[in-house]
Scaffold this motif. Structure first.
Motif, PDB file in Angstrom:
ATOM      1  N   LYS A   1       3.175   2.570 -21.007  1.00 23.32           N
ATOM      2  CA  LYS A   1       4.412   2.242 -21.728  1.00 23.32           C
ATOM      3  C   LYS A   1       4.909   0.844 -21.350  1.00 23.32           C
ATOM      4  N   ILE A   2       5.002   0.561 -20.054  1.00 29.10           N
ATOM      5  CA  ILE A   2       5.519  -0.761 -19.650  1.00 29.10           C
ATOM      6  C   ILE A   2       4.508  -1.846 -20.014  1.00 29.10           C
ATOM      7  N   LYS A   3       3.232  -1.478 -20.019  1.00 29.82           N
ATOM      8  CA  LYS A   3       2.200  -2.462 -20.402  1.00 29.82           C
ATOM      9  C   LYS A   3       2.367  -2.831 -21.880  1.00 29.82           C
ATOM     10  N   ASN A   4       2.520  -1.815 -22.724  1.00 31.43           N
ATOM     11  CA  ASN A   4       2.634  -2.078 -24.161  1.00 31.43           C
ATOM     12  C   ASN A   4       3.968  -2.722 -24.528  1.00 31.43           C
ATOM     13  N   GLU A   5       5.060  -2.248 -23.902  1.00 32.36           N
ATOM     14  CA  GLU A   5       6.380  -2.757 -24.305  1.00 32.36           C
ATOM     15  C   GLU A   5       6.734  -4.090 -23.661  1.00 32.36           C
ATOM     16  N   LEU A   6       6.330  -4.262 -22.391  1.00 31.23           N
ATOM     17  CA  LEU A   6       6.828  -5.437 -21.655  1.00 31.23           C
ATOM     18  C   LEU A   6       5.699  -6.313 -21.105  1.00 31.23           C
ATOM     19  N   GLY A   7       4.465  -5.917 -21.370  1.00 24.96           N
ATOM     20  CA  GLY A   7       3.321  -6.757 -20.972  1.00 24.96           C
ATOM     21  C   GLY A   7       3.043  -6.779 -19.482  1.00 24.96           C
ATOM     22  N   TRP A   8       3.481  -5.727 -18.776  1.00 26.55           N
ATOM     23  CA  TRP A   8       3.237  -5.693 -17.319  1.00 26.55           C
ATOM     24  C   TRP A   8       1.978  -4.909 -16.977  1.00 26.55           C
ATOM     25  N   GLN A   9       1.233  -5.409 -16.020  1.00 30.23           N
ATOM     26  CA  GLN A   9       0.227  -4.581 -15.354  1.00 30.23           C
ATOM     27  C   GLN A   9       0.033  -5.122 -13.945  1.00 30.23           C
ATOM     28  N   PRO A  10      -0.455  -4.273 -13.020  1.00 27.68           N
ATOM     29  CA  PRO A  10      -0.593  -4.752 -11.638  1.00 27.68           C
ATOM     30  C   PRO A  10      -1.616  -5.867 -11.545  1.00 27.68           C
ATOM     31  N   GLU A  11      -1.339  -6.834 -10.685  1.00 30.37           N
ATOM     32  CA  GLU A  11      -2.251  -7.971 -10.539  1.00 30.37           C
ATOM     33  C   GLU A  11      -2.905  -8.034  -9.169  1.00 30.37           C
ATOM     34  N   VAL A  12      -2.238  -7.482  -8.163  1.00 30.89           N
ATOM     35  CA  VAL A  12      -2.772  -7.571  -6.792  1.00 30.89           C
ATOM     36  C   VAL A  12      -3.763  -6.427  -6.576  1.00 30.89           C
ATOM     37  N   THR A  13      -5.011  -6.768  -6.221  1.00 27.71           N
ATOM     38  CA  THR A  13      -5.983  -5.695  -5.968  1.00 27.71           C
ATOM     39  C   THR A  13      -5.647  -5.053  -4.624  1.00 27.71           C
ATOM     40  N   PHE A  14      -6.068  -3.803  -4.445  1.00 23.22           N
ATOM     41  CA  PHE A  14      -5.733  -3.121  -3.194  1.00 23.22           C
ATOM     42  C   PHE A  14      -6.388  -3.832  -2.006  1.00 23.22           C
ATOM     43  N   ASP A  15      -7.623  -4.283  -2.177  1.00 18.21           N
ATOM     44  CA  ASP A  15      -8.302  -4.952  -1.051  1.00 18.21           C
ATOM     45  C   ASP A  15      -7.534  -6.202  -0.620  1.00 18.21           C
ATOM     46  N   ASP A  16      -7.152  -7.029  -1.583  1.00 12.35           N
ATOM     47  CA  ASP A  16      -6.412  -8.263  -1.253  1.00 12.35           C
ATOM     48  C   ASP A  16      -5.039  -7.931  -0.677  1.00 12.35           C
ATOM     49  N   GLY A  17      -4.355  -6.982  -1.323  1.00 10.11           N
ATOM     50  CA  GLY A  17      -3.002  -6.642  -0.896  1.00 10.11           C
ATOM     51  C   GLY A  17      -2.990  -6.052   0.503  1.00 10.11           C
ATOM     52  N   LEU A  18      -3.973  -5.197   0.802  1.00 12.69           N
ATOM     53  CA  LEU A  18      -3.992  -4.593   2.135  1.00 12.69           C
ATOM     54  C   LEU A  18      -4.319  -5.658   3.182  1.00 12.69           C
ATOM     55  N   ALA A  19      -5.262  -6.540   2.858  1.00 13.03           N
ATOM     56  CA  ALA A  19      -5.628  -7.588   3.829  1.00 13.03           C
ATOM     57  C   ALA A  19      -4.422  -8.481   4.110  1.00 13.03           C
ATOM     58  N   SER A  20      -3.674  -8.865   3.074  1.00 16.16           N
ATOM     59  CA  SER A  20      -2.533  -9.763   3.333  1.00 16.16           C
ATOM     60  C   SER A  20      -1.415  -9.007   4.052  1.00 16.16           C
ATOM     61  N   THR A  21      -1.302  -7.723   3.794  1.00 17.88           N
ATOM     62  CA  THR A  21      -0.272  -6.933   4.486  1.00 17.88           C
ATOM     63  C   THR A  21      -0.613  -6.808   5.973  1.00 17.88           C
ATOM     64  N   VAL A  22      -1.868  -6.519   6.267  1.00 20.84           N
ATOM     65  CA  VAL A  22      -2.286  -6.422   7.675  1.00 20.84           C
ATOM     66  C   VAL A  22      -2.027  -7.755   8.373  1.00 20.84           C
ATOM     67  N   ARG A  23      -2.365  -8.838   7.685  1.00 20.42           N
ATOM     68  CA  ARG A  23      -2.131 -10.169   8.259  1.00 20.42           C
ATOM     69  C   ARG A  23      -0.640 -10.382   8.556  1.00 20.42           C
ATOM     70  N   TRP A  24       0.200  -9.947   7.629  1.00 23.38           N
ATOM     71  CA  TRP A  24       1.644 -10.137   7.819  1.00 23.38           C
ATOM     72  C   TRP A  24       2.112  -9.401   9.074  1.00 23.38           C
ATOM     73  N   TYR A  25       1.651  -8.187   9.285  1.00 26.92           N
ATOM     74  CA  TYR A  25       2.072  -7.448  10.483  1.00 26.92           C
ATOM     75  C   TYR A  25       1.502  -8.092  11.748  1.00 26.92           C
ATOM     76  N   GLN A  26       0.316  -8.709  11.633  1.00 24.38           N
ATOM     77  CA  GLN A  26      -0.242  -9.417  12.801  1.00 24.38           C
ATOM     78  C   GLN A  26       0.592 -10.648  13.133  1.00 24.38           C
ATOM     79  N   GLU A  27       1.073 -11.303  12.080  1.00 22.56           N
ATOM     80  CA  GLU A  27       1.823 -12.549  12.301  1.00 22.56           C
ATOM     81  C   GLU A  27       3.306 -12.313  12.581  1.00 22.56           C
ATOM     82  N   ASN A  28       3.764 -11.075  12.428  1.00 19.17           N
ATOM     83  CA  ASN A  28       5.206 -10.788  12.585  1.00 19.17           C
ATOM     84  C   ASN A  28       5.457  -9.631  13.548  1.00 19.17           C
TER      85      ASN A  28
END
Ligand code: NAD
Ligand code: TYD
Length: 345
Positions: free
Chosen positions: A292-319
């Motif tokens: 519904k949100i894809k058709n009406e508002l043109g949204w879809q997820p862009e961050v892949t789980f592999d990339d998102g998890l890697a950057s999240t782990v990095r954030w916790y390492q750096e913070n």
């Protein structure tokens, strides 16, 4: 927009505010943001560090149930938009203290609605959850018309709030909308939820308490993708509508796979995994149809789980100082009360 962002010192709310100012840029217009947050155990002003003085932003400490304060803010700030993130948000805590969930999630939402209606606020978005639909079997995905079958006090209180928000539209013609997202992950997430808990435990060589057989499935949504969806709904969503926001199909993962991925990214041994007694009433699987949100508002997820998890782990390492400060005091009491016997068993 002149927004009141409630719960803006929590995980998703603070990421949303940062996303608007730091990443959304001017492509989404100029906005004034007033954050109202009670700073419960989950709220943290450090999540909003660096915004004060640099952006059109103000922080107020207060409870969404304080109608007089909310009324005053609406008038003083000429608020035209409310985004309600404020909630008790952790399922395990709702098993231990369900009344706190009714107070903030149900009563608090109705106070906001009453006050927004009296003030003639132009739009109100309720940040809800896919958990209102209950649990899925091995196939299928929740759509906006799936039956509401919440199974925890957390999801039941969020369902009650959703229905009150939609009643504001049906009864009073308010421009209210509800968005229901799947499990979020990313920086600044309080380390009681699966991903930040397991990252920070693994970093300190503590056991990772994996519930049951570890095969429950969640659909992981990066918090930046969520912020983008919220902005699109605020700008183009229709009154009285519900919008599902989910992770991509390839982000639907069993908990055990997420756990292995975290350990691999951190170079930690699988012996840290500690299978423990299951959560009471544990929902087996969530998966969200976001057509519904894809058709009406043109949204879809862009961050892949592999990339998102890697950057999240990095954030916790750096913070480390951010989460080490949290993992003491009240957090330790909760951890002992909830996990103590499980980990000793
Ligand atoms: P969070 O627990 O990190 O933050 C909640 C914030 O609300 C905190 O800053 C807290 O201080 C504030 N708050 C609590 N009670 C309040 C009150 N009475 N008055 C004012 N402020 C109050 O939660 P989150 O993970 O950022 O979740 C935000 C919203 O998104 C919630 O409504 C939650 O139900 C929903 N949601 C979260 C997820 C997820 O994966 N985290 C998934 C689906 C939906
Ligand atoms: P959580 O992050 O609490 O989100 P939710 O319950 O709202 O989906 O939990 C995600 C999944 O991880 C859920 O299936 C429960 C599981 N889990 C564990 O196995 N161990 C833990 O210590 C936690 C917090 C969660």
């Amino acid at each position: 927009m002149r927004m009141l962002v409630t719960g803006g010192a929590g995980f998703i709310g603070s990421n949303f505010v940062r996303w608007i100012f730091e990443r959304g840029g001017t492509s989404f217009g100029d906005h004034r943001i007033v954050v109202l947050d009670a700073l419960t155990y989950a709220g943290n002003l450090a999540n909003l560090d660096g915004l004060d003085g640099n952006y059109d932003y103000r922080f107020i400490r207060g409870d969404i149930r304080d109608g007089e304060l909310v009324k005053q803010l609406f008038a003083e700030e000429k608020i035209d938009t409310v985004v309600n993130f404020a909630a008790e948000s952790h399922v395990d805590r709702s098993i231990m203290d369900p009344l706190a969930f009714v107070r903030t999630n149900v009563e608090g939402t109705q106070v906001l609605l009453n006050t927004a209606r009296d003030a003639g606020v132009e739009r109100y978005l309720q940040i809800s959850t896919d958990e209102v639909y209950g649990s899925l079997g091995p196939t299928g995905r929740f759509t906006e018309s799936s039956p509401l079958k919440p199974s925890s006090a957390y999801s039941a209180s969020k369902t009650g709030a959703d229905l009150l928000v939609l009643a504001g539209f049906h009864t009073h013609g308010m421009n209210t909308m509800v968005s229901r997202c799947s499990n979020n992950y990313g920086p600044y997430q309080f380390p009681e939820k699966l991903i930040p808990l397991f990252i920070t435990n693994a970093m300190t060589d503590k056991p990772l308490p994996l519930y049951g057989d570890g095969k429950n499935v969640r659909s992981w949504l990066h918090v930046d993708d969520h912020s983008h969806a919220i902005m699109l709904i605020l700008q183009g969503g229709r009154a009285g509508e519900v919008y599902n926001i989910g992770g991509a199909p390839e982000s639907e993962k069993e908990n055990v796979d997420v756990t292995h991925a975290i350990l691999k990214l951190l170079g930690k041994p699988e012996s840290l995994i500690k299978p423990v007694d299951d959560r009471l009433g544990h929902d087996r699987r969530y998966a969200v149809d976001y057509t519904k949100i894809k058709n009406e508002l043109g949204w879809q997820p862009e961050v892949t789980f592999d990339d998102g998890l890697a950057s999240t782990v990095r954030w916790y390492q750096e913070n480390e100082s951010w989460w080490k400060q949290i993992k003491s005091g009240e957090y330790e009491s909760f951890y002992q009360a909830y996990y103590g016997d499980r980990l000793r068993a």
